[in-house]
Scaffold this motif. Sequence first.
Motif, PDB file in Angstrom:
ATOM      1  N   VAL A  63       5.198   6.883 -14.400  1.00  0.00           N
ATOM      2  CA  VAL A  63       5.808   6.330 -13.193  1.00  0.00           C
ATOM      3  C   VAL A  63       7.260   5.931 -13.461  1.00  0.00           C
ATOM      4  N   LEU A  64       7.629   5.841 -14.743  1.00  0.00           N
ATOM      5  CA  LEU A  64       8.992   5.435 -15.081  1.00  0.00           C
ATOM      6  C   LEU A  64       9.949   6.616 -15.228  1.00  0.00           C
ATOM      7  N   GLU A  65       9.453   7.832 -15.041  1.00  0.00           N
ATOM      8  CA  GLU A  65      10.324   9.004 -15.167  1.00  0.00           C
ATOM      9  C   GLU A  65      11.449   8.994 -14.147  1.00  0.00           C
ATOM     10  N   ILE A  97      12.368  -0.689 -13.049  1.00  0.00           N
ATOM     11  CA  ILE A  97      11.202  -0.568 -13.938  1.00  0.00           C
ATOM     12  C   ILE A  97      10.080  -1.477 -13.450  1.00  0.00           C
ATOM     13  N   GLN A  98      10.427  -2.729 -13.188  1.00  0.00           N
ATOM     14  CA  GLN A  98       9.418  -3.697 -12.761  1.00  0.00           C
ATOM     15  C   GLN A  98       8.828  -3.324 -11.402  1.00  0.00           C
ATOM     16  N   ASP A  99       9.670  -2.846 -10.521  1.00  0.00           N
ATOM     17  CA  ASP A  99       9.210  -2.458  -9.188  1.00  0.00           C
ATOM     18  C   ASP A  99       8.237  -1.287  -9.276  1.00  0.00           C
ATOM     19  N   LYS A 100       8.538  -0.341 -10.154  1.00  0.00           N
ATOM     20  CA  LYS A 100       7.707   0.857 -10.260  1.00  0.00           C
ATOM     21  C   LYS A 100       6.350   0.565 -10.898  1.00  0.00           C
ATOM     22  N   VAL A 101       6.336  -0.230 -11.970  1.00  0.00           N
ATOM     23  CA  VAL A 101       5.041  -0.516 -12.609  1.00  0.00           C
ATOM     24  C   VAL A 101       4.179  -1.403 -11.707  1.00  0.00           C
ATOM     25  N   ASP A 122       0.838  -1.204   0.000  1.00  0.00           N
ATOM     26  CA  ASP A 122       0.000   0.000   0.000  1.00  0.00           C
ATOM     27  C   ASP A 122       0.871   1.251   0.000  1.00  0.00           C
ATOM     28  N   VAL A 123       1.936   1.212   0.782  1.00  0.00           N
ATOM     29  CA  VAL A 123       2.851   2.366   0.865  1.00  0.00           C
ATOM     30  C   VAL A 123       3.480   2.637  -0.494  1.00  0.00           C
ATOM     31  N   LYS A 124       3.944   1.583  -1.172  1.00  0.00           N
ATOM     32  CA  LYS A 124       4.594   1.746  -2.469  1.00  0.00           C
ATOM     33  C   LYS A 124       3.621   2.267  -3.519  1.00  0.00           C
ATOM     34  N   ARG A 125       2.382   1.782  -3.492  1.00  0.00           N
ATOM     35  CA  ARG A 125       1.378   2.267  -4.452  1.00  0.00           C
ATOM     36  C   ARG A 125       1.085   3.747  -4.212  1.00  0.00           C
ATOM     37  N   ASN A 126       0.931   4.130  -2.950  1.00  0.00           N
ATOM     38  CA  ASN A 126       0.688   5.538  -2.620  1.00  0.00           C
ATOM     39  C   ASN A 126       1.842   6.408  -3.083  1.00  0.00           C
ATOM     40  N   TRP A 127       3.067   5.903  -2.910  1.00  0.00           N
ATOM     41  CA  TRP A 127       4.275   6.646  -3.292  1.00  0.00           C
ATOM     42  C   TRP A 127       4.236   6.975  -4.786  1.00  0.00           C
ATOM     43  N   GLU A 128       3.950   5.985  -5.610  1.00  0.00           N
ATOM     44  CA  GLU A 128       3.926   6.212  -7.055  1.00  0.00           C
ATOM     45  C   GLU A 128       2.777   7.127  -7.467  1.00  0.00           C
ATOM     46  N   GLN A 129       1.614   6.974  -6.848  1.00  0.00           N
ATOM     47  CA  GLN A 129       0.476   7.844  -7.156  1.00  0.00           C
ATOM     48  C   GLN A 129       0.773   9.292  -6.785  1.00  0.00           C
TER      49      GLN A 129
END
Length: 257
Positions: free
Chosen positions: A131-133, A148-152, A114-121
């Motif tokens: 998200v890949l910038e 790349i895989q972690d971010k997507v 949840d933390v990682k998803r919030n971070w990218e949003q």
Amino acid sequence: MSNKANQLKAFERLLVIMDELREQCPWDKKQTMESLRHLTIEEVYELGDAILDKDLDEIKKELGDILLHIVFYSKIGSETNAFDIADVCHSICDKLVERHPHIYGDVKVENEDDVKRNWEQLKLKEGKKSVLEGVPKSLPAMVKANRIQDKVAGVGFDWEEPKQVFEKVEEELTELKSEIDKGNKDTIESEFGDVLFSMINYARFLKVNPENALERTNKKFIKRFQYLEAKAKELNKSLEDMTLSEMDIFWEEAKSL
């Protein structure tokens, strides 16, 4: 361990020394951000080596080297009134507060995902178009693939379970073998890249860092090969004069060690 007051005093000492070196040392006076860049990269890799070796004393030293570089860049930035070390500190503090609304706001999270998803949003809301910038172009290919895989995955573009990823690995291996049979070098390279990419993705599902895993194997191979070289030297032989069977005896000895 030092208390907060002593930690701040130590950091102040570093800032004072940096000021003195920048003013008085011919080498330090000459440096620019561009001239320091490759040195900084080397220091980060040296820290990485120390971490893999679990050498805490060396980790401490390498962290000091990297901290020096951060202070050095900040000092150079202050000379043109672009930014100073306080701006650097406030910048990361502001980012941490903004990116952790579950700590400094009223957002609720259940787990790390949840933390990682919030971070990218949150990063997308800050103006990033993709998200890949945030993936540096100059990263080594394996590290880049992992990021790349972690971010997507952080925005939900991901497999559901490890079994599916392993099946993808097998699929890519089959496609690679097919291209090898055809003998087309360009497509072989392309399919080989797909195999590596899928293996890196599988490593993520296994909670294994592929860069660390490969570097551990590199170190293991180096240690065993150097043992083989040492044994050959004891016999007054060069490796070129030894048969594979002879070398294999010492290789197995090295593995048992």
